[in-house]
Scaffold this motif. Structure first.
Motif: not given
Length: 349
Positions: A143-144, A146-148, A153
């Motif tokens: 999750r980190m 993909l978000h940061s 990505w």
């Protein structure tokens, strides 16, 4: 000769997967090239290649040196085969640093990618082809990623195969395949801990293609092809403005308690900024069997002991990669836990 690119964000299990690949008897004719972040390589000591394999490590800033370093490494591999310095090779695996943007590496190998800068580049283009891209994805910390981190990505978007790792440690099952298919609808997904997982499936590609992948992939490759990395002074311990690596070394064996103290403080401090820790340590209780430590963010994995040192360097060395890490306190902590009244030499950083 087919070249497989193995990528994935920091701590996602690339080296573990690579070791499993290399223990498969069908992978006997595999050469390995490992790119590492920072000036002191750690991963090369953790890859169980054996003396019969061609193995090379490159270090440094991925945005500036990856393309040239990988082409040089492939050319040197070809030259070694031509001169019969090494046994016949059937394939090459390139393991990238977890911070790698795959676009420049892919452009350096595919037809019509980065322009040739020397005769060796033409040789590489004739002798090697990119057969596929495999990306490991850590379901515990994904999750980190993909978000940061944009590189996380891109590693997923370019992949032919996405290998889900650490699913055996997840508290609750999550449909990561459904979520990641939105990013890369063409990828084949594998659960590394599934009984049906077969390493051979990762090598089923003939030539890498962006067909079916998200539109961003073609755009990233085109942008990379137009980008000129001018000569400039660049700190090889930094990646962008925030992510950096600190290397700590010590020539004198540590006690187990000192090592545990250091690792505990670093991994439990929420202000440490830690993304990844990887190190090999000489411990006083058994100088012939070094200790290996891994951490991803605040998760510290059990310390393991190797049966022998991977090379002639028997010093303790650890690389920490993180976001805005408090470098002064980290260095002071390592000096403190490594210090002893009887030592004449202190820690080197």
């Amino acid at each position: 000769m087919p070249v497989l690119l193995l990528t994935g964000f920091l701590g996602s299990g690339k080296t573990t997967l690579l070791n499993e690949i290399l223990t498969d008897p069908r992978m006997a004719g595999t050469a390995v090239i490992v790119n590492e972040f920072g000036s002191v390589p750690i991963d090369h000591g953790l890859v169980r290649v054996g003396s019969e394999r061609y193995f090379q490590t490159t270090t440094g800033c991925i945005c500036c040196t990856a393309t040239s370093d990988i082409r040089v490494s492939l050319y040197e591999l070809h030259d070694a085969m031509q001169k019969r310095k090494i046994p016949a090779i059937d394939r090459v695996i390139i393991e990238t640093t977890g911070l790698a943007d795959p676009a420049p590496i892919i452009n350096s190998i595919i037809p019509g990618g980065a322009p040739a800068a020397a005769l060796r580049d033409h040789v590489v283009a004739r002798q090697f082809r990119l057969s596929g891209v495999v990306t490991t994805f850590d379901v515990l910390n994904g999750r980190m990623t993909l978000h940061s981190i944009i590189e996380g990505w891109k590693q997923l978007a370019f992949a032919d195969h996405i290998v889900l790792t650490k699913t055996d440690l997840a508290d609750e099952p999550k449909d990561w395949v459904r979520e990641l298919k939105l990013l890369n609808p063409a990828a084949h997904f594998h659960d590394k801990h599934d009984a049906d997982f077969k390493i051979a499936d990762l090598f089923d590609g003939d030539a890498y293609s962006i067909s079916g992948k998200a539109e961003d992939v073609a755009g990233w490759l085109a942008m990379e092809a137009l980008t000129k990395h001018a000569d400039h002074t660049h700190d090889i311990h930094r990646h962008g403005d925030e992510i950096e690596a600190v290397v700590l070394t010590h020539d004198v064996p540590l006690s187990q308690q000192a090592l545990q103290t250091f690792l505990h403080v670093i991994t439990t401090n929420t202000r440490s900024g830690l993304l990844r820790l990887k190190g090999i340590f000489a411990l006083a209780d058994n100088l012939e069997k070094p200790a290996i430590a891994h951490a991803v963010q605040h998760r510290l994995y059990p310390i393991e002991r190797l049966s022998a040192w991977p090379d002639h360097d028997r010093s303790s060395r650890v690389v920490l990669i993180g976001l805005d890490m408090p470098l002064g306190p980290i260095r002071d902590l390592f000096r403190a836990v490594a210090a002893s009244p009887s030592r004449k030499r202190g820690a080197r950083t």
